[in-house]
Design a protein around this motif. Structure first.
Motif, short mmCIF file in Angstrom:
data_model
loop_
_atom_site.label_atom_id
_atom_site.label_comp_id
_atom_site.label_asym_id
_atom_site.label_seq_id
_atom_site.Cartn_x
_atom_site.Cartn_y
_atom_site.Cartn_z
N PHE A 189 0.83 -1.20 0.00
CA PHE A 189 0.00 0.00 0.00
C PHE A 189 0.87 1.26 0.00
CE2 PHE A 189 -1.21 3.16 3.25
CZ PHE A 189 -2.10 3.91 2.49
N LYS A 190 1.84 1.31 0.90
CA LYS A 190 2.71 2.49 1.03
C LYS A 190 3.45 2.77 -0.28
CE LYS A 190 6.36 4.42 3.88
NZ LYS A 190 7.42 4.13 4.83
N ALA A 191 3.91 1.73 -0.94
CA ALA A 191 4.64 1.89 -2.20
C ALA A 191 3.75 2.43 -3.31
CB ALA A 191 5.27 0.56 -2.62
N SER A 192 2.43 2.30 -3.16
CA SER A 192 1.51 2.74 -4.20
C SER A 192 1.19 4.24 -4.12
CB SER A 192 0.19 1.95 -4.11
OG SER A 192 -0.62 2.44 -3.06
N LEU A 193 1.59 4.91 -3.05
CA LEU A 193 1.24 6.31 -2.86
C LEU A 193 2.04 7.23 -3.78
CD1 LEU A 193 1.07 6.31 1.04
CD2 LEU A 193 -0.84 6.23 -0.58
N ALA A 194 1.36 8.21 -4.35
CA ALA A 194 2.01 9.16 -5.27
C ALA A 194 2.30 10.47 -4.55
CB ALA A 194 1.10 9.42 -6.47
N ASP A 195 3.45 11.07 -4.86
CA ASP A 195 3.86 12.32 -4.22
C ASP A 195 3.02 13.52 -4.63
OD1 ASP A 195 5.87 11.08 -2.83
OD2 ASP A 195 7.49 11.80 -4.12
N ASP A 196 2.37 13.43 -5.79
CA ASP A 196 1.66 14.61 -6.31
C ASP A 196 0.15 14.45 -6.30
OD1 ASP A 196 1.50 12.67 -8.26
OD2 ASP A 196 1.98 14.02 -9.91
N GLN A 197 -0.36 13.54 -5.47
CA GLN A 197 -1.81 13.29 -5.45
C GLN A 197 -2.32 13.19 -4.02
OE1 GLN A 197 -2.94 9.78 -7.63
NE2 GLN A 197 -1.75 10.35 -9.42
N CYS A 198 -3.63 13.43 -3.89
CA CYS A 198 -4.32 13.08 -2.66
C CYS A 198 -4.82 11.66 -2.88
CB CYS A 198 -5.51 14.01 -2.40
SG CYS A 198 -6.55 13.42 -1.04
N THR A 199 -4.47 10.78 -1.96
CA THR A 199 -4.91 9.40 -2.04
C THR A 199 -5.75 9.09 -0.81
OG1 THR A 199 -2.88 8.78 -3.21
CG2 THR A 199 -4.14 7.00 -2.20
N TRP A 200 -6.91 8.54 -1.04
CA TRP A 200 -7.75 8.02 0.04
C TRP A 200 -7.54 6.52 0.05
CZ3 TRP A 200 -10.20 11.51 3.03
CH2 TRP A 200 -10.41 12.78 2.50
N ALA A 201 -7.53 5.91 1.23
CA ALA A 201 -7.28 4.48 1.29
C ALA A 201 -8.08 3.83 2.40
CB ALA A 201 -5.79 4.22 1.51
N PHE A 202 -8.33 2.55 2.21
CA PHE A 202 -9.02 1.72 3.19
C PHE A 202 -8.21 0.43 3.32
CE2 PHE A 202 -12.64 -1.20 4.26
CZ PHE A 202 -12.90 -0.66 5.51
N LEU A 203 -7.78 0.11 4.53
CA LEU A 203 -6.93 -1.06 4.76
C LEU A 203 -7.53 -1.98 5.81
CD1 LEU A 203 -4.91 1.70 4.73
CD2 LEU A 203 -3.24 -0.10 4.63
N ARG A 204 -7.24 -3.27 5.65
CA ARG A 204 -7.60 -4.26 6.66
C ARG A 204 -6.32 -4.85 7.20
NH1 ARG A 204 -9.42 -10.03 6.19
NH2 ARG A 204 -9.93 -9.66 4.04
N MET A 205 -6.15 -4.77 8.51
CA MET A 205 -4.96 -5.33 9.16
C MET A 205 -5.45 -6.31 10.22
SD MET A 205 -2.43 -2.45 8.30
CE MET A 205 -1.11 -3.19 8.98
N ILE A 206 -4.65 -7.33 10.47
CA ILE A 206 -5.00 -8.32 11.48
C ILE A 206 -4.26 -7.96 12.77
CG2 ILE A 206 -4.97 -10.77 12.10
CD1 ILE A 206 -6.84 -10.02 9.73
N ALA A 207 -5.03 -7.89 13.86
CA ALA A 207 -4.45 -7.53 15.16
C ALA A 207 -4.77 -8.62 16.18
CB ALA A 207 -5.03 -6.19 15.62
N GLY A 208 -3.99 -8.63 17.23
CA GLY A 208 -4.24 -9.58 18.31
C GLY A 208 -3.05 -10.49 18.54
#
Length: 116
Positions: A55-74
């Motif tokens: 996900f982090k590698a997909s971010l562009a320096d010249d754009q606003c990016t909205w994102a939704f992530l699922r992470m496993i916790a516990g």
């Protein structure tokens, strides 16, 4: 002069389908990003199943990016999905685009649903 409907945020139908995929325990997708197409429309910018680094590698320096992530916790006894909603303004994004994106936050929150 612009009316509020001129400034309303539109979403490509694929956005809601991508959020459903990330929310689902039965699909491998664990993140989706949305990017602007023009000033008032969001489209799926990227989607993946390899977690935060991808996900982090997909971010562009010249754009606003909205994102939704699922992470496993516990721990080993109890693991569950946690959902994260992100607005990323790249360091090269102009001031007007940053301001415009801030106004769109409630619209994006409605598409991703209850995050907590």
């Amino acid at each position: 002069s612009k009316t509020p409907s001129d400034m309303a945020l539109a979403f490509d139908p694929a956005c809601e389908a991508a959020v459903a995929e990330v929310r689902s325990d039965s699909t491998p997708a664990n993140w989706v990003t949305f990017r602007y197409e023009g000033k008032n429309k969001l489209v799926v910018g990227g989607k993946g199943s390899n977690g935060f680094p991808e996900f982090k590698a997909s971010l562009a320096d010249d754009q606003c990016t909205w994102a939704f992530l699922r992470m496993i916790a516990g721990d080993q006894e109890s693991k569950r999905a946690k959902f994260i909603f992100v607005q990323y303004n790249g360091p090269s994004l102009g001031g007007m685009a940053k301001s415009r994106s801030g106004v769109h936050k409630p619209d994006v929150e409605r598409v991703v649903g209850q995050v907590c």
